[in-house]
Design an enzyme around this catalytic site. Structure first.
Site, short mmCIF file in Angstrom:
data_model
loop_
_atom_site.label_atom_id
_atom_site.label_comp_id
_atom_site.label_asym_id
_atom_site.label_seq_id
_atom_site.Cartn_x
_atom_site.Cartn_y
_atom_site.Cartn_z
N HIS A 165 -1.55 -12.82 7.54
CA HIS A 165 -3.01 -12.95 7.62
C HIS A 165 -3.35 -14.42 7.43
O HIS A 165 -2.47 -15.22 7.11
CB HIS A 165 -3.71 -12.07 6.58
CG HIS A 165 -3.32 -12.39 5.16
ND1 HIS A 165 -2.11 -11.99 4.62
CD2 HIS A 165 -3.95 -13.07 4.18
CE1 HIS A 165 -2.04 -12.41 3.37
NE2 HIS A 165 -3.14 -13.08 3.07
N ALA A 166 -4.60 -14.77 7.66
CA ALA A 166 -5.02 -16.16 7.48
C ALA A 166 -6.48 -16.17 7.05
O ALA A 166 -7.09 -15.11 6.87
CB ALA A 166 -4.82 -16.95 8.77
#
Lengths: 148, 99
Positions: free
Chosen positions: A66-67
């Protein structure tokens, strides 16, 4: 609901990924096709591992790339792919990885319920084994439909 | 009252999962608690009793008392987090903390 996120469009089994970056790209592309994220977010998920390390390998065999939402996230999304050949992220405790779950969230807390449901499924070794060995999308969706 | 931060680089992934577990574990132990997720940058200047986090952030947390930090490697299995949190709560209780 987790079942709204994990569906026929966001799940793939027996994926051939040549390395961890490829696995993130394939999982990310499923979300990109749904219009929830763009290429920028896929690149950010890969860059995050390069910058910070393979901390996204959250349990043996399971990674959750994820970011930051600021990289063009339009909504809550999750994709799940299982790999024919496990890949190495460089995580000493939890490599190699054969389940990759890409996550996009717009802000803190809006995905608490879905993650709670995910924890219920993946906290169970028998579910994890079934997901790893599943050969059809339906087999995986069936495991998730039994949550709750 | 036990104030806990679950910390990861974004405050979105592992920290959110840790929060789900830690709340449930502390509730079961009867420990009044406040558990918040945080990105690594946002805990500066905050007061807390405990941080739950990942090994990758060890260097970034050098300025914090190691007794206040728990490192987790498996976020989906409650057992590892539970064992470490229970140990810490017992330690705090033995040292006279009323929680």
């Amino acid at each position: 609901m987790l079942n709204d996120l994990i569906n026929e469009n966001t799940v793939r089994t027996n994926v051939n990924a040549k390395d961890w970056e490829d696995a993130i790209r394939i999982g990310g592309n499923l979300l990109k096709k749904s219009g929830i994220i763009g290429q920028e977010y896929i690149d950010a998920m890969i860059q995050s591992v390069k910058d910070i390390g393979p901390y996204i390998v959250l349990a043996p065999g399971i990674a959750m790339p994820h970011a930051n939402p600021r990289f063009g996230v339009k909504g809550l999304g999750m994709s799940l792919i299982t790999l024919n050949t496990p890949v190495y992220f460089g995580n000493k405790d939890n490599d190699p990885v054969s389940i990759v779950i890409c996550l996009s969230a717009t802000k803190n807390n809006d995905h608490l319920k879905e993650l709670s449901e995910l924890v219920k499924v993946l906290g169970n070794d028998s579910n994890v084994q079934q997901i790893k060995s599943a050969t059809t999308i339906k087999a995986i969706l069936d495991i998730f439909s039994n949550v709750n | 009252m036990l104030k806990v931060f679950t910390v990861c680089p974004q405050g979105l992934g592992s920290s959110m999962i840790a929060k789900i577990h830690v709340r449930a574990i502390l509730d079961k132990l009867g420990v009044e608690n406040e558990v918040e997720t945080a990105g690594i940058a946002s805990i500066v200047g905050e007061n807390f009793d405990l941080i739950i986090t990942i090994e990758e952030l060890k260097d970034s947390l050098k300025h914090i008392d190691p007794q206040k930090i728990i490192f987790i490697t498996n976020f989906f299995k409650k057992s590892e987090i539970e064992k470490k949190v229970v140990e810490k709560v017992e330690e705090l209780r033995q040292s006279g903390r009323d929680i």
